[in-house]
Design an enzyme around this catalytic site. Structure first.
Site, PDB file in Angstrom:
ATOM      1  N   LYS A   1       0.826  -1.214   0.000  1.00  0.00           N
ATOM      2  CA  LYS A   1       0.000   0.000   0.000  1.00  0.00           C
ATOM      3  C   LYS A   1       0.860   1.263   0.000  1.00  0.00           C
ATOM      4  O   LYS A   1       0.640   2.179  -0.791  1.00  0.00           O
ATOM      5  CB  LYS A   1      -0.887   0.013   1.253  1.00  0.00           C
ATOM      6  CG  LYS A   1      -1.524   1.364   1.549  1.00  0.00           C
ATOM      7  CD  LYS A   1      -2.418   1.338   2.769  1.00  0.00           C
ATOM      8  CE  LYS A   1      -1.746   1.580   4.090  1.00  0.00           C
ATOM      9  NZ  LYS A   1      -1.495   2.995   4.431  1.00  0.00           N
ATOM     10  N   ASN A   2       1.840   1.307   0.919  1.00  0.00           N
ATOM     11  CA  ASN A   2       2.580   2.554   1.094  1.00  0.00           C
ATOM     12  C   ASN A   2       3.599   2.818  -0.008  1.00  0.00           C
ATOM     13  O   ASN A   2       4.224   3.874  -0.037  1.00  0.00           O
ATOM     14  CB  ASN A   2       3.218   2.610   2.483  1.00  0.00           C
ATOM     15  CG  ASN A   2       2.149   2.792   3.556  1.00  0.00           C
ATOM     16  OD1 ASN A   2       0.988   3.079   3.238  1.00  0.00           O
ATOM     17  ND2 ASN A   2       2.513   2.608   4.805  1.00  0.00           N
TER      18      ASN A   2
ATOM     19  N   CYS B   1      -6.021  12.376  12.837  1.00  0.00           N
ATOM     20  CA  CYS B   1      -6.574  11.062  12.553  1.00  0.00           C
ATOM     21  C   CYS B   1      -6.398  10.229  13.811  1.00  0.00           C
ATOM     22  O   CYS B   1      -5.824  10.691  14.781  1.00  0.00           O
ATOM     23  CB  CYS B   1      -5.898  10.419  11.354  1.00  0.00           C
ATOM     24  SG  CYS B   1      -4.235   9.869  11.680  1.00  0.00           S
TER      25      CYS B   1
ATOM     26  N   ARG C   1      -0.561  14.322  13.146  1.00  0.00           N
ATOM     27  CA  ARG C   1      -0.060  14.118  11.786  1.00  0.00           C
ATOM     28  C   ARG C   1      -0.160  15.326  10.857  1.00  0.00           C
ATOM     29  O   ARG C   1      -0.847  15.285   9.828  1.00  0.00           O
ATOM     30  CB  ARG C   1      -0.740  12.912  11.148  1.00  0.00           C
ATOM     31  CG  ARG C   1      -0.503  11.650  11.926  1.00  0.00           C
ATOM     32  CD  ARG C   1      -1.087  10.447  11.263  1.00  0.00           C
ATOM     33  NE  ARG C   1      -0.311   9.996  10.124  1.00  0.00           N
ATOM     34  CZ  ARG C   1      -0.680   9.031   9.315  1.00  0.00           C
ATOM     35  NH1 ARG C   1      -1.826   8.434   9.497  1.00  0.00           N
ATOM     36  NH2 ARG C   1       0.082   8.662   8.318  1.00  0.00           N
TER      37      ARG C   1
ATOM     38  N   ASP D   1       4.196   0.594  11.912  1.00  0.00           N
ATOM     39  CA  ASP D   1       3.050  -0.087  11.287  1.00  0.00           C
ATOM     40  C   ASP D   1       2.944  -1.555  11.699  1.00  0.00           C
ATOM     41  O   ASP D   1       1.979  -2.226  11.335  1.00  0.00           O
ATOM     42  CB  ASP D   1       3.140   0.014   9.751  1.00  0.00           C
ATOM     43  CG  ASP D   1       2.928   1.443   9.267  1.00  0.00           C
ATOM     44  OD1 ASP D   1       2.466   2.281  10.059  1.00  0.00           O
ATOM     45  OD2 ASP D   1       3.233   1.709   8.087  1.00  0.00           O
TER      46      ASP D   1
ATOM     47  N   ARG E   1      -8.917  -0.720   4.041  1.00  0.00           N
ATOM     48  CA  ARG E   1      -8.123   0.408   3.528  1.00  0.00           C
ATOM     49  C   ARG E   1      -6.740  -0.066   3.124  1.00  0.00           C
ATOM     50  O   ARG E   1      -6.175   0.429   2.158  1.00  0.00           O
ATOM     51  CB  ARG E   1      -7.961   1.478   4.625  1.00  0.00           C
ATOM     52  CG  ARG E   1      -9.211   2.275   4.887  1.00  0.00           C
ATOM     53  CD  ARG E   1      -8.883   3.424   5.798  1.00  0.00           C
ATOM     54  NE  ARG E   1      -7.695   4.134   5.302  1.00  0.00           N
ATOM     55  CZ  ARG E   1      -6.941   4.938   6.022  1.00  0.00           C
ATOM     56  NH1 ARG E   1      -7.254   5.190   7.270  1.00  0.00           N
ATOM     57  NH2 ARG E   1      -5.901   5.522   5.501  1.00  0.00           N
TER      58      ARG E   1
HETATM   59  N1  EPU Z   1       5.069  14.742  11.070  1.00  0.00           N
HETATM   60  C1  EPU Z   1       4.986  16.092  11.361  1.00  0.00           C
HETATM   61  N2  EPU Z   1       4.980  16.989  10.303  1.00  0.00           N
HETATM   62  C2  EPU Z   1       5.064  16.581   9.027  1.00  0.00           C
HETATM   63  C3  EPU Z   1       5.146  15.201   8.729  1.00  0.00           C
HETATM   64  C4  EPU Z   1       5.149  14.299   9.782  1.00  0.00           C
HETATM   65  O1  EPU Z   1       4.919  16.465  12.529  1.00  0.00           O
HETATM   66  O2  EPU Z   1       5.054  17.453   8.139  1.00  0.00           O
HETATM   67  C5  EPU Z   1       5.091  13.746  12.169  1.00  0.00           C
HETATM   68  C6  EPU Z   1       3.889  12.817  12.135  1.00  0.00           C
HETATM   69  O3  EPU Z   1       2.782  13.389  12.788  1.00  0.00           O
HETATM   70  C7  EPU Z   1       4.435  11.584  12.806  1.00  0.00           C
HETATM   71  C8  EPU Z   1       5.888  11.551  12.371  1.00  0.00           C
HETATM   72  O4  EPU Z   1       6.199  12.884  11.985  1.00  0.00           O
HETATM   73  O5  EPU Z   1       4.370  11.723  14.193  1.00  0.00           O
HETATM   74  C9  EPU Z   1       6.224  10.613  11.217  1.00  0.00           C
HETATM   75  O6  EPU Z   1       5.304  10.815  10.177  1.00  0.00           O
HETATM   76  P1  EPU Z   1       5.582  10.485   8.651  1.00  0.00           P
HETATM   77  O7  EPU Z   1       5.435  11.734   7.880  1.00  0.00           O
HETATM   78  O8  EPU Z   1       6.822   9.699   8.488  1.00  0.00           O
HETATM   79  O9  EPU Z   1       4.319   9.531   8.358  1.00  0.00           O
HETATM   80  P2  EPU Z   1       3.473   9.562   7.027  1.00  0.00           P
HETATM   81  O10 EPU Z   1       4.385   9.802   5.895  1.00  0.00           O
HETATM   82  O11 EPU Z   1       2.273  10.393   7.206  1.00  0.00           O
HETATM   83  C10 EPU Z   1       3.813   7.032   6.429  1.00  0.00           C
HETATM   84  C11 EPU Z   1       2.929   5.844   6.207  1.00  0.00           C
HETATM   85  C12 EPU Z   1       2.326   5.417   7.536  1.00  0.00           C
HETATM   86  C13 EPU Z   1       3.477   5.077   8.488  1.00  0.00           C
HETATM   87  C14 EPU Z   1       4.423   6.272   8.633  1.00  0.00           C
HETATM   88  C15 EPU Z   1       5.635   5.990   9.472  1.00  0.00           C
HETATM   89  C16 EPU Z   1       2.159   6.141   3.952  1.00  0.00           C
HETATM   90  C17 EPU Z   1       1.049   6.442   3.030  1.00  0.00           C
HETATM   91  N3  EPU Z   1       1.894   6.196   5.256  1.00  0.00           N
HETATM   92  O12 EPU Z   1       2.975   8.045   6.970  1.00  0.00           O
HETATM   93  O13 EPU Z   1       1.544   4.267   7.295  1.00  0.00           O
HETATM   94  O14 EPU Z   1       2.972   4.730   9.748  1.00  0.00           O
HETATM   95  O15 EPU Z   1       4.871   6.691   7.332  1.00  0.00           O
HETATM   96  O16 EPU Z   1       6.365   4.935   8.950  1.00  0.00           O
HETATM   97  O17 EPU Z   1       3.254   5.826   3.515  1.00  0.00           O
HETATM   98  C18 EPU Z   1      -0.116   2.677   7.761  1.00  0.00           C
HETATM   99  O18 EPU Z   1       0.184   2.122   6.692  1.00  0.00           O
HETATM  100  O19 EPU Z   1      -0.877   2.138   8.611  1.00  0.00           O
HETATM  101  C19 EPU Z   1       0.423   3.996   8.054  1.00  0.00           C
HETATM  102  C20 EPU Z   1      -0.110   4.806   8.962  1.00  0.00           C
END
Ligand code: EPU
Length: 417
Positions: free
Chosen positions: A22-23, A114, A119, A304, A396
């Site tokens: 998915k990711n 969420c 996030r 995850d 999802r």
């Molecule tokens: N964060 C911020 N500001 C930002 C971006 C992130 O504060 O601009 C914080 C987030 O709130 C979080 C941390 O930094 O506390 C890490 O977030 P990250 O941006 O790495 O997460 P993401 O890119 O939103 C992806 C995956 C998630 C997975 C995380 C961490 C996708 C579509 N989603 O999310 O997947 O948990 O990286 O590895 O790639 C899942 O598949 O169940 C899922 C939630």
């Protein structure tokens, strides 16, 4: 809305194939904003359907035939991601970078909170600003414009790792003027998979698999074909299923290298894993050993997998401390696991799981994607019947997980709620 009914304690055996990730598929679909892209090994997931609807809304063509998906956004007419779509899937924010690069402007709803935490996407926005984008927040939307002449290469440093932030920026930088360097880049295998597709489209990116990416912008990308990498989290989830039910299962196609930290933890917990080419043989040990786990960005243990690993630890032989360092509120599964008889106490970002001899079935409610998987896993080992409602969260991000478990011998049924 469906619910899932499980009669626990059936030993699992047999073979399950791992679907595409998915990711990886989500940023790859967003990459199609830059040039037509055909993807293979695309899993059947609600989040991908949502991304498909979003790209169609923008004027794109998204056609799916089994695991093959053809995406063409050459006639992109509406560079915007409305709230209704973004609110159900935060990864919609991934369209921002490629829209700015290819179209010069974008209007994307802010994702909001969420179930697993706040996030925000502030790091994505700051990095795009460093490339010259002018960003305004109004009415819950990010309205962004590239400077005249297009986005400019920049040196970007992420103090804290962000996976989709790294992807968003990479998707913007491949068409920017000049060189972009990203330090503190996420090294998740899905970032690398996205980079590989971009390379096939003619992008110039180096530093794959490291936390320092260098991207030299090109003026145009070409159509390409790419195989989505297998889903390491689905593989990890099925390993827990095998380990919890005392079974012996064979997984076909898990990405071994990407799962190194996860395999290590399972082995430490007494699960036997044998890696054969593209197969993994999972055999439960005589007892589950309680061990500690801390979630970290890749190559560490993934957040995850935290909820599913906790399901395994509920029947461990001692005490396990599970530290969540990535998200502030990713413990929604705890109160539901406790309903099955698990002994878990939460203190801040740490869960203390005292292994119990046995869980017993109960009604539960799924609250987010990985929490749903955790509840299903725990129900597989619980005595008696469990009923898990709101399983749309599961769909999802898992490609027919209930059917895969049923094929392995689980007594699991899906019924309309
Ligand atoms: N964060 C911020 N500001 C930002 C971006 C992130 O504060 O601009 C914080 C987030 O709130 C979080 C941390 O930094 O506390 C890490 O977030 P990250 O941006 O790495 O997460 P993401 O890119 O939103 C992806 C995956 C998630 C997975 C995380 C961490 C996708 C579509 N989603 O999310 O997947 O948990 O990286 O590895 O790639 C899942 O598949 O169940 C899922 C939630």
């Amino acid at each position: 809305m469906d619910k899932i009914i499980i009669e626990g304690r059936r030993p699992l055996s047999g073979l399950a194939s791992i679907s595409g990730a998915k990711n990886a598929a989500l940023p790859l679909m967003a990459a199609a904003i830059l040039a037509p892209l055909t993807l293979e090994n695309v899993p059947n997931l609600r989040d991908l359907a949502t991304m498909g609807r979003l790209l169609t809304h923008m004027g794109g063509r998204v056609e799916r035939d089994g695991g093959r998906m053809e995406l063409d956004l050459s006639r992109l007419s509406r560079p915007e991601a409305p709230y209704e779509m973004v609110k159900t899937m935060r990864a919609s924010a991934l369209v921002l970078g490629p829209l700015l690069a290819r179209h010069g402007r974008a209007k994307v709803s802010l994702p909001g909170g969420c179930a697993i935490g706040r996030r925000p996407i502030d790091r994505h926005l700051k990095a795009l600003e460093a490339m010259g984008a002018v960003i305004n927040l109004s009415g819950g939307y990010v309205e962004a414009r590239a400077p005249s002449g297009g986005l400019r290469g920049a040196n970007i440093h992420f103090d804290d790792i962000t996976v989709t932030g790294t992807e968003n920026l990479m998707l913007a930088a491949v068409l920017a003027k000049g060189r972009t360097t990203i330090t503190g880049a996420a090294r998740e295998p899905e970032v690398t998979d996205t980079a590989r597709a971009l390379l096939a489209m003619g992008a110039r990116i180096s530093g794959l698999d490291t936390d320092q990416l260098t991207i030299d912008g090109v003026t145009e990308l070409e159509p390409a074909l790419h195989q989505v990498m297998p889903d390491r989290i689905e593989a990890g989830t099925l390993i827990v299923a095998g380990a919890l039910t005392g079974g012996r299962i064979v997984l076909k196609g898990p990405p071994h290298a990407a799962l190194a930290a996860v395999y290590d933890k399972f082995r430490e917990a007494g699960v036997s894993l044998t890696e054969n080419d593209d197969e993994l043989i999972v055999e439960a040990g005589p007892a589950v050993k309680s061990i500690d786990v801390t979630t970290r960005p890749y190559p560490g243990f993934p957040t995850d997998m935290q909820a599913q690993f906790m399901a395994l630890m509920t029947i461990g032989n001692g005490v396990s401390l599970i530290h969540e360092t990535i998200f502030e509120n990713r413990f929604m599964h705890v109160s539901e696991l406790v309903r099955l008889g698990a002994d878990i106490t939460l203190e801040g970002p740490t869960a203390m799981v005292r292994g119990v001899h046995r869980l017993s079935g109960a009604p539960m409610m799924a609250t987010d994607l990985r929490a749903s998987a955790s509840l299903i896993l725990a129900a597989l080992t619980a005595r008696g019947r469990s009923e898990i409602s709101r399983v749309y969260h599961l769909d999802r991000g898992y490609d027919r997980l209930d059917e895969k478990l049923a094929a392995l011998g689980a007594d699991i049924r899906r019924l309309p709620e």
